[in-house]
Design a protein around this motif. Sequence first.
Motif, PDB file in Angstrom:
ATOM      1  N   ASN A  64       0.736  -1.131   0.058  1.00 46.57           N
ATOM      2  CA  ASN A  64       0.037   0.058  -0.168  1.00 46.57           C
ATOM      3  C   ASN A  64       0.794   1.284  -0.012  1.00 46.57           C
ATOM      4  OD1 ASN A  64       0.251  -1.121   2.804  1.00 46.57           O
ATOM      5  ND2 ASN A  64      -0.013   0.985   3.317  1.00 46.57           N
ATOM      6  N   ASP A  65       0.310   2.521  -0.736  1.00 50.35           N
ATOM      7  CA  ASP A  65       0.932   3.669  -0.657  1.00 50.35           C
ATOM      8  C   ASP A  65       0.931   4.466   0.823  1.00 50.35           C
ATOM      9  OD1 ASP A  65      -1.312   4.927  -0.595  1.00 50.35           O
ATOM     10  OD2 ASP A  65      -1.451   4.867  -2.818  1.00 50.35           O
ATOM     11  N   GLU A  66       1.593   5.488   0.861  1.00 48.48           N
ATOM     12  CA  GLU A  66       1.579   6.204   2.059  1.00 48.48           C
ATOM     13  C   GLU A  66       0.216   6.696   2.349  1.00 48.48           C
ATOM     14  OE1 GLU A  66       3.989   6.723   4.197  1.00 48.48           O
ATOM     15  OE2 GLU A  66       5.253   5.441   3.064  1.00 48.48           O
ATOM     16  N   GLN A 116      -4.106   2.454   4.066  1.00 48.31           N
ATOM     17  CA  GLN A 116      -3.740   1.157   4.637  1.00 48.31           C
ATOM     18  C   GLN A 116      -4.869   0.143   4.492  1.00 48.31           C
ATOM     19  OE1 GLN A 116      -3.211   3.419   8.792  1.00 48.31           O
ATOM     20  NE2 GLN A 116      -1.302   2.150   8.934  1.00 48.31           N
ATOM     21  N   TYR A 117      -4.438  -1.015   4.895  1.00 45.10           N
ATOM     22  CA  TYR A 117      -5.322  -2.102   4.952  1.00 45.10           C
ATOM     23  C   TYR A 117      -6.045  -1.989   6.090  1.00 45.10           C
ATOM     24  CZ  TYR A 117      -3.067  -3.765   0.445  1.00 45.10           C
ATOM     25  OH  TYR A 117      -2.828  -4.131  -0.615  1.00 45.10           O
ATOM     26  N   GLN A 118      -7.338  -2.587   6.132  1.00 42.06           N
ATOM     27  CA  GLN A 118      -7.971  -2.623   7.360  1.00 42.06           C
ATOM     28  C   GLN A 118      -8.896  -3.984   7.377  1.00 42.06           C
ATOM     29  OE1 GLN A 118     -10.698   0.848   7.571  1.00 42.06           O
ATOM     30  NE2 GLN A 118     -11.427   0.411   9.774  1.00 42.06           N
ATOM     31  N   ASP A 137     -14.743  -3.184  12.884  1.00 37.89           N
ATOM     32  CA  ASP A 137     -13.436  -2.629  12.545  1.00 37.89           C
ATOM     33  C   ASP A 137     -12.493  -3.345  13.889  1.00 37.89           C
ATOM     34  OD1 ASP A 137     -10.988  -1.363  12.200  1.00 37.89           O
ATOM     35  OD2 ASP A 137     -11.636   0.295  13.737  1.00 37.89           O
ATOM     36  N   LEU A 138     -11.674  -4.175  13.098  1.00 36.83           N
ATOM     37  CA  LEU A 138     -10.353  -4.836  14.227  1.00 36.83           C
ATOM     38  C   LEU A 138      -9.132  -4.074  13.886  1.00 36.83           C
ATOM     39  CD1 LEU A 138     -11.439  -8.536  13.619  1.00 36.83           C
ATOM     40  CD2 LEU A 138     -11.912  -6.753  15.233  1.00 36.83           C
ATOM     41  N   GLY A 139      -9.076  -2.890  13.268  1.00 33.50           N
ATOM     42  CA  GLY A 139      -7.689  -2.215  12.950  1.00 33.50           C
ATOM     43  C   GLY A 139      -6.981  -2.406  11.706  1.00 33.50           C
ATOM     44  N   VAL A 140      -6.186  -1.204  11.645  1.00 36.27           N
ATOM     45  CA  VAL A 140      -5.418  -1.140  10.444  1.00 36.27           C
ATOM     46  C   VAL A 140      -3.928  -1.810  10.268  1.00 36.27           C
ATOM     47  CG1 VAL A 140      -6.635   0.829   9.838  1.00 36.27           C
ATOM     48  CG2 VAL A 140      -4.586   0.973  10.835  1.00 36.27           C
ATOM     49  N   PHE A 141      -3.222  -2.033   9.180  1.00 39.96           N
ATOM     50  CA  PHE A 141      -1.897  -2.395   8.781  1.00 39.96           C
ATOM     51  C   PHE A 141      -1.363  -2.022   7.692  1.00 39.96           C
ATOM     52  CE2 PHE A 141      -4.687  -5.644   7.571  1.00 39.96           C
ATOM     53  CZ  PHE A 141      -3.994  -6.309   6.449  1.00 39.96           C
ATOM     54  N   ASP A 142      -0.109  -2.166   7.510  1.00 40.47           N
ATOM     55  CA  ASP A 142       0.625  -1.846   6.391  1.00 40.47           C
ATOM     56  C   ASP A 142       1.227  -3.159   5.812  1.00 40.47           C
ATOM     57  OD1 ASP A 142       0.439   0.883   6.000  1.00 40.47           O
ATOM     58  OD2 ASP A 142       1.647   1.094   7.775  1.00 40.47           O
ATOM     59  N   ALA A 143       1.049  -3.523   4.491  1.00 38.65           N
ATOM     60  CA  ALA A 143       1.599  -4.752   3.982  1.00 38.65           C
ATOM     61  C   ALA A 143       3.166  -4.285   3.657  1.00 38.65           C
ATOM     62  CB  ALA A 143       0.891  -4.943   2.663  1.00 38.65           C
ATOM     63  N   LYS A 144       3.973  -5.230   4.119  1.00 37.67           N
ATOM     64  CA  LYS A 144       5.477  -5.349   3.930  1.00 37.67           C
ATOM     65  C   LYS A 144       5.907  -4.020   4.896  1.00 37.67           C
ATOM     66  CE  LYS A 144       4.861  -8.252   0.809  1.00 37.67           C
ATOM     67  NZ  LYS A 144       5.006  -9.657   1.082  1.00 37.67           N
ATOM     68  N   PRO A 204      -8.227   4.797   3.397  1.00 31.21           N
ATOM     69  CA  PRO A 204      -7.547   6.107   3.692  1.00 31.21           C
ATOM     70  C   PRO A 204      -6.629   5.438   4.941  1.00 31.21           C
ATOM     71  CG  PRO A 204      -9.604   6.581   2.963  1.00 31.21           C
ATOM     72  CD  PRO A 204      -9.758   5.273   3.031  1.00 31.21           C
ATOM     73  N   ARG A 205      -5.843   6.053   4.813  1.00 30.11           N
ATOM     74  CA  ARG A 205      -4.460   5.734   6.104  1.00 30.11           C
ATOM     75  C   ARG A 205      -5.398   6.196   7.568  1.00 30.11           C
ATOM     76  NH1 ARG A 205       0.062   4.366   7.471  1.00 30.11           N
ATOM     77  NH2 ARG A 205       0.513   4.092   5.207  1.00 30.11           N
ATOM     78  N   GLY A 206      -5.323   5.414   8.468  1.00 25.31           N
ATOM     79  CA  GLY A 206      -6.036   5.522   9.635  1.00 25.31           C
ATOM     80  C   GLY A 206      -7.408   4.697   9.632  1.00 25.31           C
ATOM     81  N   GLY A 207      -7.799   4.373   8.478  1.00 30.17           N
ATOM     82  CA  GLY A 207      -8.985   3.613   8.397  1.00 30.17           C
ATOM     83  C   GLY A 207     -10.525   4.343   8.357  1.00 30.17           C
TER      84      GLY A 207
END
Length: 281
Positions: free
Chosen positions: A214-216, A219-221, A232-239, A263-266
């Motif tokens: 994902n880009d800056e 984020q993945y949620q 909602d169980l939270g966000v994370f970044d791939a790699k 979008p970043r932050g969920g």
Amino acid sequence: MKVEDLKAYIETGILELYVLGDITPDEKLQVEAMALKHPEVKAELDAIELSMELYAKENAVEPSEKLRGRILGSLLINLGDDNNLTAAPKHEESTEYEEDNIVTLPARKENNFYKYAFAASFTLLIASSIALVNVYGNLKESKDQLIAITLDRQKIANNVNLMDKELIVLRDTSYKIIHLKGTAKTPASVITLAFSPAKKKVVLDMANMQMPKNDEAHQYQLWALVGGKPVDLGVFDAKGDTANIKEMKSIASADAFAVTLEPRGGSVNPTLDQMMVIGKF
């Protein structure tokens, strides 16, 4: 004067102060009178002056040519100022002594003690300053090394904690392994998670995750589907995470799990056309 009295007079330290020029005018005249009258005092004076000159010469440090020029220039300026101040007419001394056989001592030869002492002290000051700079540099280097070691130890401790969590998940039979497979949007994507309803814990396998980076701005949620409603169980970044596993928000039950790109932050609600993977419990 008795020998014992002469010895006591010499041991008072007044002769050393005379050589150093650290006595009053009256004391100076007294010492000179004693030196003329008593050869023992005169001999002790000469010995003190000689020893001080030898000490100064022995401990003097030859300054560099550049430093020598600066010191001599400063001395010449100071001597010029002293000559201007002492140009006034001198007053003749009126003190006379009535004792027999007392005459004025001849002028003492130039005392080089202060010249050598100044040079030695100035050089010692420079050497001390250089030593302090070196000590400061060594301390700063040691501090930087200590900080680096502390960070390394913290990193190791964090890795150990993560490995402990991994072992707990693998050994705990209350965890169920669920594979979330890619949708039509990203068919090659795969995420594996471990879910323990009894402990209300959800853990993502970050090490074996196969997701587009994902880009800056995004984020993945992770979402849990409970009774058809997303939670909602939270966000994370791939790699982006260096950890092998990532613990998400707690939940006691779920019918399925899905991941969307947000979008970043969920987001409050999932963006359905950005659903990346999904898997049933």
